[in-house]
Design a protein around this motif. Structure first.
Motif, PDB file in Angstrom:
ATOM      1  N   ARG A 176    -101.322  21.105 -45.908  1.00 14.83           N
ATOM      2  CA  ARG A 176    -100.496  21.571 -47.028  1.00 14.83           C
ATOM      3  C   ARG A 176    -101.244  21.376 -48.344  1.00 14.83           C
ATOM      4  O   ARG A 176    -101.216  20.315 -48.948  1.00 14.83           O
ATOM      5  CB  ARG A 176     -99.191  20.773 -47.036  1.00 14.83           C
ATOM      6  CG  ARG A 176     -98.274  21.077 -48.170  1.00 14.83           C
ATOM      7  CD  ARG A 176     -97.483  22.326 -47.994  1.00 14.83           C
ATOM      8  NE  ARG A 176     -96.656  22.290 -46.796  1.00 14.83           N
ATOM      9  CZ  ARG A 176     -96.142  23.390 -46.213  1.00 14.83           C
ATOM     10  NH1 ARG A 176     -96.396  24.591 -46.719  1.00 14.83           N
ATOM     11  NH2 ARG A 176     -95.407  23.285 -45.137  1.00 14.83           N
ATOM     12  N   PHE A 186     -99.487  37.642 -42.256  1.00  9.69           N
ATOM     13  CA  PHE A 186     -98.850  36.862 -43.302  1.00  9.69           C
ATOM     14  C   PHE A 186     -97.390  36.625 -42.930  1.00  9.69           C
ATOM     15  O   PHE A 186     -96.687  37.561 -42.528  1.00  9.69           O
ATOM     16  CB  PHE A 186     -98.935  37.569 -44.660  1.00  9.69           C
ATOM     17  CG  PHE A 186     -98.187  36.814 -45.722  1.00  9.69           C
ATOM     18  CD1 PHE A 186     -98.732  35.661 -46.258  1.00  9.69           C
ATOM     19  CD2 PHE A 186     -96.927  37.210 -46.124  1.00  9.69           C
ATOM     20  CE1 PHE A 186     -98.022  34.908 -47.192  1.00  9.69           C
ATOM     21  CE2 PHE A 186     -96.206  36.469 -47.065  1.00  9.69           C
ATOM     22  CZ  PHE A 186     -96.765  35.313 -47.592  1.00  9.69           C
ATOM     23  N   HIS A 194     -96.153  32.430 -37.341  1.00  9.22           N
ATOM     24  CA  HIS A 194     -95.975  32.406 -38.789  1.00  9.22           C
ATOM     25  C   HIS A 194     -97.314  32.143 -39.491  1.00  9.22           C
ATOM     26  O   HIS A 194     -97.989  31.156 -39.200  1.00  9.22           O
ATOM     27  CB  HIS A 194     -94.972  31.293 -39.105  1.00  9.22           C
ATOM     28  CG  HIS A 194     -94.677  31.103 -40.545  1.00  9.22           C
ATOM     29  ND1 HIS A 194     -93.846  31.934 -41.245  1.00  9.22           N
ATOM     30  CD2 HIS A 194     -95.106  30.176 -41.434  1.00  9.22           C
ATOM     31  CE1 HIS A 194     -93.757  31.521 -42.492  1.00  9.22           C
ATOM     32  NE2 HIS A 194     -94.524  30.460 -42.641  1.00  9.22           N
ATOM     33  N   HIS A 195     -97.701  33.039 -40.385  1.00  2.00           N
ATOM     34  CA  HIS A 195     -98.973  32.950 -41.121  1.00  2.00           C
ATOM     35  C   HIS A 195    -100.222  33.048 -40.232  1.00  2.00           C
ATOM     36  O   HIS A 195    -101.324  32.662 -40.654  1.00  2.00           O
ATOM     37  CB  HIS A 195     -99.055  31.667 -41.957  1.00  2.00           C
ATOM     38  CG  HIS A 195     -98.198  31.675 -43.194  1.00  2.00           C
ATOM     39  ND1 HIS A 195     -97.866  32.831 -43.861  1.00  2.00           N
ATOM     40  CD2 HIS A 195     -97.621  30.658 -43.905  1.00  2.00           C
ATOM     41  CE1 HIS A 195     -97.113  32.525 -44.918  1.00  2.00           C
ATOM     42  NE2 HIS A 195     -96.938  31.228 -44.963  1.00  2.00           N
ATOM     43  N   ARG A 199    -105.569  29.555 -39.825  1.00  2.00           N
ATOM     44  CA  ARG A 199    -105.493  28.334 -40.622  1.00  2.00           C
ATOM     45  C   ARG A 199    -105.450  27.072 -39.767  1.00  2.00           C
ATOM     46  O   ARG A 199    -105.572  25.972 -40.289  1.00  2.00           O
ATOM     47  CB  ARG A 199    -104.288  28.372 -41.572  1.00  2.00           C
ATOM     48  CG  ARG A 199    -102.942  28.420 -40.871  1.00  2.00           C
ATOM     49  CD  ARG A 199    -101.804  28.403 -41.870  1.00  2.00           C
ATOM     50  NE  ARG A 199    -100.509  28.390 -41.213  1.00  2.00           N
ATOM     51  CZ  ARG A 199     -99.388  28.032 -41.789  1.00  2.00           C
ATOM     52  NH1 ARG A 199     -99.385  27.647 -43.042  1.00  2.00           N
ATOM     53  NH2 ARG A 199     -98.237  28.060 -41.136  1.00  2.00           N
ATOM     54  N   ARG A 269    -103.834  31.793 -49.367  1.00  2.00           N
ATOM     55  CA  ARG A 269    -102.712  31.044 -49.954  1.00  2.00           C
ATOM     56  C   ARG A 269    -103.272  30.024 -50.939  1.00  2.00           C
ATOM     57  O   ARG A 269    -103.756  28.961 -50.561  1.00  2.00           O
ATOM     58  CB  ARG A 269    -101.910  30.382 -48.840  1.00  2.00           C
ATOM     59  CG  ARG A 269    -101.002  29.324 -49.329  1.00  2.00           C
ATOM     60  CD  ARG A 269     -99.562  29.502 -48.907  1.00  2.00           C
ATOM     61  NE  ARG A 269     -98.900  30.656 -49.482  1.00  2.00           N
ATOM     62  CZ  ARG A 269     -97.603  30.923 -49.335  1.00  2.00           C
ATOM     63  NH1 ARG A 269     -96.848  30.134 -48.628  1.00  2.00           N
ATOM     64  NH2 ARG A 269     -97.050  31.981 -49.883  1.00  2.00           N
ATOM     65  N   TYR A 271    -102.992  27.292 -53.380  1.00  2.00           N
ATOM     66  CA  TYR A 271    -102.143  26.232 -53.936  1.00  2.00           C
ATOM     67  C   TYR A 271    -102.799  25.739 -55.224  1.00  2.00           C
ATOM     68  O   TYR A 271    -103.774  24.982 -55.179  1.00  2.00           O
ATOM     69  CB  TYR A 271    -102.057  25.053 -52.969  1.00  2.00           C
ATOM     70  CG  TYR A 271    -101.089  25.202 -51.825  1.00  2.00           C
ATOM     71  CD1 TYR A 271     -99.795  24.694 -51.900  1.00  2.00           C
ATOM     72  CD2 TYR A 271    -101.480  25.809 -50.633  1.00  2.00           C
ATOM     73  CE1 TYR A 271     -98.913  24.796 -50.823  1.00  2.00           C
ATOM     74  CE2 TYR A 271    -100.604  25.915 -49.555  1.00  2.00           C
ATOM     75  CZ  TYR A 271     -99.326  25.406 -49.659  1.00  2.00           C
ATOM     76  OH  TYR A 271     -98.458  25.501 -48.601  1.00  2.00           O
ATOM     77  N   ASN A 293     -88.447  37.412 -50.276  1.00  5.93           N
ATOM     78  CA  ASN A 293     -88.307  36.767 -48.963  1.00  5.93           C
ATOM     79  C   ASN A 293     -87.061  35.898 -48.877  1.00  5.93           C
ATOM     80  O   ASN A 293     -86.637  35.529 -47.783  1.00  5.93           O
ATOM     81  CB  ASN A 293     -89.542  35.919 -48.649  1.00  5.93           C
ATOM     82  CG  ASN A 293     -90.746  36.786 -48.367  1.00  5.93           C
ATOM     83  OD1 ASN A 293     -90.614  37.935 -47.935  1.00  5.93           O
ATOM     84  ND2 ASN A 293     -91.933  36.258 -48.627  1.00  5.93           N
ATOM     85  N   ASP A 314     -90.026  33.060 -53.612  1.00  3.84           N
ATOM     86  CA  ASP A 314     -90.856  33.456 -52.465  1.00  3.84           C
ATOM     87  C   ASP A 314     -90.883  34.989 -52.438  1.00  3.84           C
ATOM     88  O   ASP A 314     -90.045  35.633 -51.829  1.00  3.84           O
ATOM     89  CB  ASP A 314     -90.239  32.883 -51.169  1.00  3.84           C
ATOM     90  CG  ASP A 314     -91.162  33.053 -49.979  1.00  3.84           C
ATOM     91  OD1 ASP A 314     -92.237  33.670 -50.133  1.00  3.84           O
ATOM     92  OD2 ASP A 314     -90.812  32.568 -48.883  1.00  3.84           O
ATOM     93  N   TRP A 348     -95.112  31.734 -54.566  1.00  2.72           N
ATOM     94  CA  TRP A 348     -94.262  30.824 -53.783  1.00  2.72           C
ATOM     95  C   TRP A 348     -94.178  29.443 -54.418  1.00  2.72           C
ATOM     96  O   TRP A 348     -95.202  28.872 -54.802  1.00  2.72           O
ATOM     97  CB  TRP A 348     -94.802  30.684 -52.352  1.00  2.72           C
ATOM     98  CG  TRP A 348     -93.940  29.805 -51.470  1.00  2.72           C
ATOM     99  CD1 TRP A 348     -92.644  30.026 -51.117  1.00  2.72           C
ATOM    100  CD2 TRP A 348     -94.314  28.562 -50.846  1.00  2.72           C
ATOM    101  NE1 TRP A 348     -92.188  29.002 -50.306  1.00  2.72           N
ATOM    102  CE2 TRP A 348     -93.198  28.096 -50.126  1.00  2.72           C
ATOM    103  CE3 TRP A 348     -95.471  27.804 -50.823  1.00  2.72           C
ATOM    104  CZ2 TRP A 348     -93.198  26.909 -49.392  1.00  2.72           C
ATOM    105  CZ3 TRP A 348     -95.494  26.613 -50.091  1.00  2.72           C
ATOM    106  CH2 TRP A 348     -94.371  26.179 -49.381  1.00  2.72           C
TER     107      TRP A 348
HETATM  108  O1  LIG Z   1     -94.845  26.085 -44.517  1.00  2.00           O
HETATM  109  P1  LIG Z   1     -95.792  27.247 -44.404  1.00  2.00           P
HETATM  110  O2  LIG Z   1     -95.942  27.728 -42.989  1.00  2.00           O
HETATM  111  O3  LIG Z   1     -97.111  26.966 -45.029  1.00  2.00           O
HETATM  112  O4  LIG Z   1     -95.160  28.438 -45.224  1.00  2.00           O
HETATM  113  C1  LIG Z   1     -94.726  28.299 -46.532  1.00  2.00           C
HETATM  114  C2  LIG Z   1     -93.941  29.543 -46.983  1.00  2.00           C
HETATM  115  O5  LIG Z   1     -94.811  30.638 -46.988  1.00  2.00           O
HETATM  116  C3  LIG Z   1     -94.277  31.955 -47.253  1.00  2.00           C
HETATM  117  O6  LIG Z   1     -94.234  32.285 -48.581  1.00  2.00           O
HETATM  118  C4  LIG Z   1     -93.057  32.258 -46.461  1.00  2.00           C
HETATM  119  O7  LIG Z   1     -92.411  33.435 -46.902  1.00  2.00           O
HETATM  120  C5  LIG Z   1     -92.099  31.104 -46.465  1.00  2.00           C
HETATM  121  O8  LIG Z   1     -91.069  31.395 -45.586  1.00  2.00           O
HETATM  122  C6  LIG Z   1     -92.758  29.801 -46.091  1.00  2.00           C
HETATM  123  O9  LIG Z   1     -91.851  28.750 -46.176  1.00  2.00           O
END
Ligand SMILES: O=P(O)(O)OC[C@H]1O[C@H](O)[C@H](O)[C@@H](O)[C@@H]1O
Length: 403
Positions: A176, A186, A194-195, A199, A269, A271, A293, A314, A348
């Protein structure tokens, strides 16, 4: 002979063992020895030189060889003259054998291919996690795990990237903070996890890096993730990361290595570390359409002059300009993100409630972070069999500059 955990000092370990086994009063300081191997590239066309350093509070050892293919002779470690009476000469060390299956000769050719004259390469202690064999300026800032940049500093050595106070630096979760790579998908825009999975895979150092010239005045490292899994898309994702104080360049290249077409969505992404999220504004996204989102991905049009923050956000902003500014009033700092080939930008921040629900994010962390991602989400990027997205005309590129 085998390398020690960091690449040098085989006798160190043996010596430590014999002291522990044979000596009733083992020298506890031996366990604090931090050997490291640095490799300096002097001239691209000729040899690199290898410098082994053993650093310890009571002595120092340095050895340089101009011929890294012929340095198997162990050398004697002598106590540093300023070491007082604590440090005895305790054996010898050498740079020899193989490391991760690579001989020094293989390392040498890798470094000549990827380095610039004057670069110092570093073999990290945590070499399976960090970008080993990379120029020293980037080696400890880039993780092989996830191909993730975890640190970028300005001239005053202030950190510019956010890292979660509870970030977990252990596979299989992505870390993170820094710049994780969402690929080949994405978020949930597709059927994969997810994503995507880039990564949380272990990347390697790229031995045939991009032909694009190395960025001026920046230290670079070239990483690659090769995926040849049955039943999943087969591709190579390369990433050139170039870093200097106040400038960060990321150049991804994607090659379809399959005989079927392959399409992907993608986000870097980012940060960013900010002083106080309520004092930050983002310019360049005004009047644009976005998918929200938080509202079932419905499409809206941005009405504000600039984006400011007072709650969870988001959004995927669509068809954005190539330049977006993130202005941190309190720090009097502006990040300018310039991107090519990635039409969208994701903004985000989880705010307080969502932050509490994320186990790797501190409850207050949301106040000092903001993600502004360079992304390709609305229109996936398609590649024909064996096709590659590469520069300059179809380059993917994201450059951050600090003002
Ligand atoms: O917690 P992660 O898998 O890194 O994702 C963090 C965030 O990323 C995106 O912007 C998604 O739309 C969110 O739904 C998610 O919570």
């Amino acid at each position: 002979m085998k390398f020690d955990e960091v690449g040098v000092g085989h006798v160190c370990r043996r010596q430590r063992k014999s002291m522990i086994e044979g000596d009733k009063s083992p020298h506890p300081w031996l366990t604090r020895v931090r050997p490291l191997l640095s490799i300096v590239l002097h001239n691209k066309s000729s040899r690199v030189s290898v410098k082994a350093s053993l650093i310890h509070p009571h002595f120092e050892y340095n050895s340089t060889s101009a011929d890294p293919t012929n340095i198997s002779q162990p050398k004697t470690i002598l106590p540093n003259s300023s070491s007082g009476n604590l440090a005895p000469a305790f054996g010898s060390m050498g740079i020899c054998g193989k490391r991760d299956g690579r001989s020094i000769a293989q390392l040498h050719s890798q470094i000549v291919k990827t380095g610039r004259s004057g670069d110092t390469f570093f073999v990290s202690k945590l070499s399976n996690l960090y970008a080993k064999y990379a120029p020293i300026e980037v080696a400890r800032k880039v993780l092989l795990y996830g191909g993730q940049v975890v640190s970028w500093k300005n001239e005053r050595r202030e950190e510019l990237l956010f890292m979660g106070s509870k970030a977990i630096r252990k596979p299989p979760k992505a870390i993170r903070g820094g710049i994780p790579i969402c690929f080949p998908q994405f978020a949930n825009f597709g059927s994969l996890e997810h994503h995507g999975f880039a990564r949380n895979r272990l990347w390697s150092l790229d031995s045939s890096p991009s032909p694009l010239p190395p960025a001026n005045q920046q230290s670079s490292v070239d990483l690659i993730l090769q995926v040849y899994r049955r039943g999943s898309p087969k591709f190579e994702l390369r990433l050139r990361i170039s870093l200097s104080a106040g400038k960060l360049t990321l150049i991804p290249r994607v090659r379809n290595t399959d005989n079927k077409a392959f399409s992907f969505t993608f986000a870097l992404r980012n940060y960013l570390s900010v002083s106080d999220i309520s004092e930050v504004r983002v310019e360049g996204l005004e009047t644009l359409d976005y998918f929200d989102n938080l509202l079932h991905r419905e499409r809206y049009t941005e009405q504000a002059d600039a984006i400011t923050f007072d709650g969870e956000i988001d959004r995927v902003y669509l068809s954005t300009p190539t330049k977006i500014a993130i202005i941190d009033h309190e720090k009097k700092r502006t990040f300018v993100m310039r991107k090519e080939g990635m039409r969208d930008a994701v903004v985000w921040n989880p705010w307080d409630k969502k932050a509490k629900a994320l186990s790797d994010l501190g409850d207050e962390d949301y106040k000092t972070m903001l993600c502004v991602d360079s992304a390709a989400v609305e229109t996936p990027i398609g590649l024909k069999p064996f096709e590659e997205v590469e520069g300059p005309s179809r380059a993917l590129c994201c450059i951050f500059k600090l003002f």
